[in-house]
Motif scaffolding. Sequence first.
Motif, PDB file in Angstrom:
ATOM      1  N   THR A 160       0.856  -1.239  -0.087  1.00 39.37           N
ATOM      2  CA  THR A 160       0.070  -0.055  -0.017  1.00 39.37           C
ATOM      3  C   THR A 160       0.867   1.265  -0.117  1.00 39.37           C
ATOM      4  OG1 THR A 160      -1.710  -1.076   1.230  1.00 39.37           O
ATOM      5  CG2 THR A 160      -1.842   1.135   1.142  1.00 39.37           C
ATOM      6  N   VAL A 161       1.750   1.271   1.007  1.00 43.37           N
ATOM      7  CA  VAL A 161       2.899   2.405   0.968  1.00 43.37           C
ATOM      8  C   VAL A 161       3.610   2.600  -0.542  1.00 43.37           C
ATOM      9  CG1 VAL A 161       5.022   3.385   2.063  1.00 43.37           C
ATOM     10  CG2 VAL A 161       3.232   2.175   3.268  1.00 43.37           C
ATOM     11  N   LEU A 162       3.914   1.533  -1.033  1.00 41.11           N
ATOM     12  CA  LEU A 162       4.727   1.627  -2.611  1.00 41.11           C
ATOM     13  C   LEU A 162       3.668   2.117  -3.439  1.00 41.11           C
ATOM     14  CD1 LEU A 162       6.720  -1.618  -2.338  1.00 41.11           C
ATOM     15  CD2 LEU A 162       7.650   0.764  -2.171  1.00 41.11           C
ATOM     16  N   MET A 163       2.555   1.665  -3.443  1.00 36.96           N
ATOM     17  CA  MET A 163       1.308   2.187  -4.383  1.00 36.96           C
ATOM     18  C   MET A 163       1.173   3.707  -4.166  1.00 36.96           C
ATOM     19  SD  MET A 163      -1.067  -0.868  -4.928  1.00 36.96           S
ATOM     20  CE  MET A 163      -2.264  -0.136  -5.670  1.00 36.96           C
ATOM     21  N   THR A 164       1.177   4.071  -2.748  1.00 38.86           N
ATOM     22  CA  THR A 164       1.141   5.408  -2.683  1.00 38.86           C
ATOM     23  C   THR A 164       2.309   6.386  -3.170  1.00 38.86           C
ATOM     24  OG1 THR A 164      -0.181   4.972  -0.528  1.00 38.86           O
ATOM     25  CG2 THR A 164       0.342   7.169  -0.575  1.00 38.86           C
ATOM     26  N   ILE A 165       3.384   5.743  -3.062  1.00 38.19           N
ATOM     27  CA  ILE A 165       4.637   6.452  -3.426  1.00 38.19           C
ATOM     28  C   ILE A 165       4.380   6.568  -5.030  1.00 38.19           C
ATOM     29  CG2 ILE A 165       7.011   6.146  -3.644  1.00 38.19           C
ATOM     30  CD1 ILE A 165       7.301   4.963  -0.998  1.00 38.19           C
ATOM     31  N   ALA A 166       3.935   5.640  -5.592  1.00 35.48           N
ATOM     32  CA  ALA A 166       3.795   5.647  -7.064  1.00 35.48           C
ATOM     33  C   ALA A 166       3.093   6.569  -7.476  1.00 35.48           C
ATOM     34  CB  ALA A 166       3.407   4.214  -7.577  1.00 35.48           C
ATOM     35  N   GLY A 167       1.888   6.689  -6.760  1.00 34.30           N
ATOM     36  CA  GLY A 167       0.650   7.857  -7.156  1.00 34.30           C
ATOM     37  C   GLY A 167       1.160   9.089  -6.710  1.00 34.30           C
ATOM     38  N   SER A 168       2.045   9.314  -6.059  1.00 31.10           N
ATOM     39  CA  SER A 168       2.527  10.552  -5.587  1.00 31.10           C
ATOM     40  C   SER A 168       3.777  11.107  -6.376  1.00 31.10           C
ATOM     41  CB  SER A 168       2.683  10.906  -4.197  1.00 31.10           C
ATOM     42  OG  SER A 168       3.483   9.730  -3.480  1.00 31.10           O
ATOM     43  N   ASN A 169       4.930  10.493  -5.602  1.00 33.33           N
ATOM     44  CA  ASN A 169       6.190  10.742  -6.734  1.00 33.33           C
ATOM     45  C   ASN A 169       6.172  10.315  -7.919  1.00 33.33           C
ATOM     46  OD1 ASN A 169       7.537  11.261  -4.025  1.00 33.33           O
ATOM     47  ND2 ASN A 169       9.632  10.222  -4.965  1.00 33.33           N
ATOM     48  N   GLY A 170       5.770   9.282  -8.274  1.00 30.12           N
ATOM     49  CA  GLY A 170       5.724   8.684  -9.651  1.00 30.12           C
ATOM     50  C   GLY A 170       4.921   9.578 -10.653  1.00 30.12           C
ATOM     51  N   MET A 171       3.756  10.090  -9.985  1.00 30.75           N
ATOM     52  CA  MET A 171       2.729  10.796 -10.924  1.00 30.75           C
ATOM     53  C   MET A 171       3.389  11.974 -11.260  1.00 30.75           C
ATOM     54  SD  MET A 171       0.031  10.406 -12.753  1.00 30.75           S
ATOM     55  CE  MET A 171      -0.578   8.848 -11.664  1.00 30.75           C
ATOM     56  N   ILE A 172       4.274  12.816 -10.321  1.00 29.66           N
ATOM     57  CA  ILE A 172       5.036  14.035 -10.423  1.00 29.66           C
ATOM     58  C   ILE A 172       6.012  13.787 -11.479  1.00 29.66           C
ATOM     59  CG2 ILE A 172       6.177  15.928  -9.375  1.00 29.66           C
ATOM     60  CD1 ILE A 172       4.486  15.500  -6.744  1.00 29.66           C
ATOM     61  N   GLU A 173       6.806  12.676 -11.274  1.00 27.68           N
ATOM     62  CA  GLU A 173       7.880  12.312 -12.169  1.00 27.68           C
ATOM     63  C   GLU A 173       7.527  12.346 -13.457  1.00 27.68           C
ATOM     64  OE1 GLU A 173      10.046   9.246 -10.494  1.00 27.68           O
ATOM     65  OE2 GLU A 173      11.071  10.570  -8.699  1.00 27.68           O
ATOM     66  N   MET A 174       6.319  11.676 -13.710  1.00 25.39           N
ATOM     67  CA  MET A 174       5.791  11.226 -15.062  1.00 25.39           C
ATOM     68  C   MET A 174       5.437  12.555 -15.648  1.00 25.39           C
ATOM     69  SD  MET A 174       2.960   8.541 -15.943  1.00 25.39           S
ATOM     70  CE  MET A 174       1.434   9.550 -15.726  1.00 25.39           C
TER      71      MET A 174
END
Length: 197
Positions: A160-174
């Motif tokens: 869950t934590v990794l998915m949250t990071i993907a949705g925050s950090n990952g989205m901004i980087e994308m």
Amino acid sequence: MTQQLRIKRLTRRGLLVALVLLQDFLPLLGNIPLGPLSITTLPITVTVVAIILGPGEGAFLGGFWGVLTWVRAFTYPSSPLAPLVFTNPLIAILPRILVGVVAGYTFLFLKNRFPRWGAMLAGGLGALTNTVLVLGGIYIFARTSSVASFYHTDVTALGTVLMTIAGSNGMIEMITTAILAPLIALPVRQIVIKGQH
């Protein structure tokens, strides 16, 4: 390949490697803190190279970034998490190589009809490749109590934590990479193409 072309290619690769070294080692150049998040700018560099020079050169530069990440995890970790996850080459190296491959082929597929959209999509997919494969690799290969405690959670909640990071950090980087890649790569690509004629 002629001797002159070989020298030109080696020189270009040397300059690109130096750029990745600077980004990786200098604070605020390769990783930009944004509140509780840290945004990496290296997918932008790899994507831009993949758009300008093709997926092969993008994969080379991504591979160098990955090997650098892997070596640093043993010798000079960039964070307390690095020795826990980036000592695995499937997490440290493979995703970085694939950033260049995905970005390069995405642009090649779209460049003739939709160059700007192709470059934007290449940027977005390149950054997404890095995020999904690194975080997915952590979940598959490094789901340990040490890694979970770094994220202030337990092993059962790590996904869950990794998915949250993907949705925050990952989205901004994308989004950042999708915006910046065409702004940087397309004008430089035109210069490179003109220089070849």
